[in-house]
Motif scaffolding. Structure first.
Motif, short mmCIF file in Angstrom:
data_model
loop_
_atom_site.label_atom_id
_atom_site.label_comp_id
_atom_site.label_asym_id
_atom_site.label_seq_id
_atom_site.Cartn_x
_atom_site.Cartn_y
_atom_site.Cartn_z
N GLU A 254 0.85 -1.19 0.00
CA GLU A 254 0.00 0.00 0.00
C GLU A 254 0.89 1.24 0.00
N PHE A 255 0.48 2.28 -0.74
CA PHE A 255 1.36 3.44 -0.87
C PHE A 255 0.58 4.72 -1.11
N GLU A 256 1.17 5.82 -0.68
CA GLU A 256 0.65 7.14 -1.02
C GLU A 256 1.01 7.44 -2.47
N THR A 257 0.07 8.05 -3.20
CA THR A 257 0.32 8.33 -4.60
C THR A 257 -0.10 9.75 -4.94
N ASP A 258 -0.01 10.10 -6.21
CA ASP A 258 -0.31 11.45 -6.67
C ASP A 258 -1.79 11.56 -7.02
N ALA A 259 -2.47 12.56 -6.45
CA ALA A 259 -3.92 12.71 -6.67
C ALA A 259 -4.25 12.96 -8.13
N GLU A 260 -3.46 13.78 -8.81
CA GLU A 260 -3.75 14.08 -10.22
C GLU A 260 -3.62 12.83 -11.08
N ALA B 192 9.04 -9.83 6.09
CA ALA B 192 7.82 -10.35 6.72
C ALA B 192 8.15 -10.75 8.15
N SER B 193 7.92 -9.85 9.11
CA SER B 193 8.44 -10.04 10.46
C SER B 193 7.38 -10.09 11.55
N LYS B 194 6.25 -9.44 11.35
CA LYS B 194 5.23 -9.37 12.40
C LYS B 194 4.00 -10.17 12.00
N PRO C 155 8.45 -3.86 7.14
CA PRO C 155 8.87 -2.76 6.27
C PRO C 155 9.07 -3.24 4.83
N GLY C 156 8.75 -2.36 3.89
CA GLY C 156 8.89 -2.73 2.49
C GLY C 156 9.11 -1.53 1.60
N VAL D 51 4.73 6.49 -6.77
CA VAL D 51 4.83 5.98 -5.41
C VAL D 51 5.54 7.03 -4.56
N LYS D 52 4.78 7.76 -3.75
CA LYS D 52 5.39 8.77 -2.88
C LYS D 52 6.02 8.13 -1.65
N LYS D 53 5.28 7.18 -1.05
CA LYS D 53 5.78 6.54 0.16
C LYS D 53 5.02 5.23 0.37
N VAL D 54 5.74 4.15 0.66
CA VAL D 54 5.09 2.90 1.01
C VAL D 54 4.61 3.00 2.46
#
Length: 244
Positions: free
Chosen positions: A24-30, A139-141, A196-197, A211-214
């Motif tokens: 899952e990641f933050e992306t660009d709205a436009e 894959a740790s938790k 973390p990924g 992909v702005k940030k995972v």
């Protein structure tokens, strides 16, 4: 599919021991608004998710898959809109296109690899060696089964005009509900792990997206049932002409 000899048996379709990574990641709205049908409302902050699966056994045959989702709402309900999909199997491609309307294409390869240092890597090459997608996570938790709860998906099913007209002959918004149930180990724990990924989309593809940030990475094994989809909207001829 051939009218006298369909490629697949009737649904629902069953999946056993599917292995998957979800980023899952933050992306660009436009960028998101540029591909969303006008009936859908973008969830803010703009969020995307990438699913990479190895379906070891299904009633469509074994295949691997990558698809992009964009969080949105339709009539107040939350969905993941899927603008692009890659699959390695012929049956899954044909059924996904003709029944569901997913825009499925065939890549050179899709692979999930578990490394000796505990990381899991996902690779997709659209063309040989192009690394169109590469994702890694630790894959740790261990997570509860509910952590894999999926959203209903939406896709835009389009049938072109056979006579070459600029407007489609048919366009529909289709809702698909892939009901995944995580495998439960002998210790009673769900086969769902987070950690973390990161993800890089280096080559041109139908799932290439900013992909702005995972924000989340999950690795899981599950069984699933894919029922027939639901048509949530059929566009009128006037609406189709207005899209030209």
């Amino acid at each position: 599919m051939p009218a006298h000899r369909p490629q697949s048996q009737v649904g629902p379709w069953f999946y056993r021991d599917t292995e998957c990574m979800v980023i899952e990641f933050e992306t660009d709205a436009e960028a998101a608004l540029a591909v969303l049908p006008s009936d859908l409302v973008l969830v803010e902050p703009a969020t995307g998710f990438m699913v990479i699966e190895t379906n070891h056994w299904t009633t469509l045959g074994p295949y691997s898959e990558v698809y992009l989702g964009i969080l949105c709402t339709y009539q107040g309900a939350v969905y993941g809109y899927v603008p692009g999909v890659y699959v390695t199997g012929e049956n899954s491609q044909i059924v996904g296109r003709e029944v569901f309307g997913f825009g499925k294409k065939r890549p050179d390869r899709i692979e999930l690899i578990s490394h000796g240092n505990g990381t899991v890597e996902a690779i997709m090459d659209v063309l040989p060696g192009d690394r169109a997608l590469r994702a890694q996570m630790m894959a740790s938790k261990n997570e509860p089964a509910e952590a894999l709860a999926g959203l209903p998906l939406l896709c835009l099913r389009i049938v072109p005009d056979a006579e070459g007209g600029p407007a489609p002959a048919l366009a529909q918004l289709i809702e698909a509900n892939f009901k995944a149930e995580p495998l439960i180990g002998a210790d009673g724990r769900a086969e769902v792990f987070s950690g973390p990924g990161h993800m890089a989309l280096d080559g041109p593809s139908d799932v290439q997206f900013p992909v702005k940030k995972v924000t989340k990475a999950v690795y899981a094994h599950f069984n699933a049932v894919l029922p027939y989809p639901k048509i949530v909207k059929t566009y009128s001829q006037d609406e189709l002409k207005g899209c030209v």
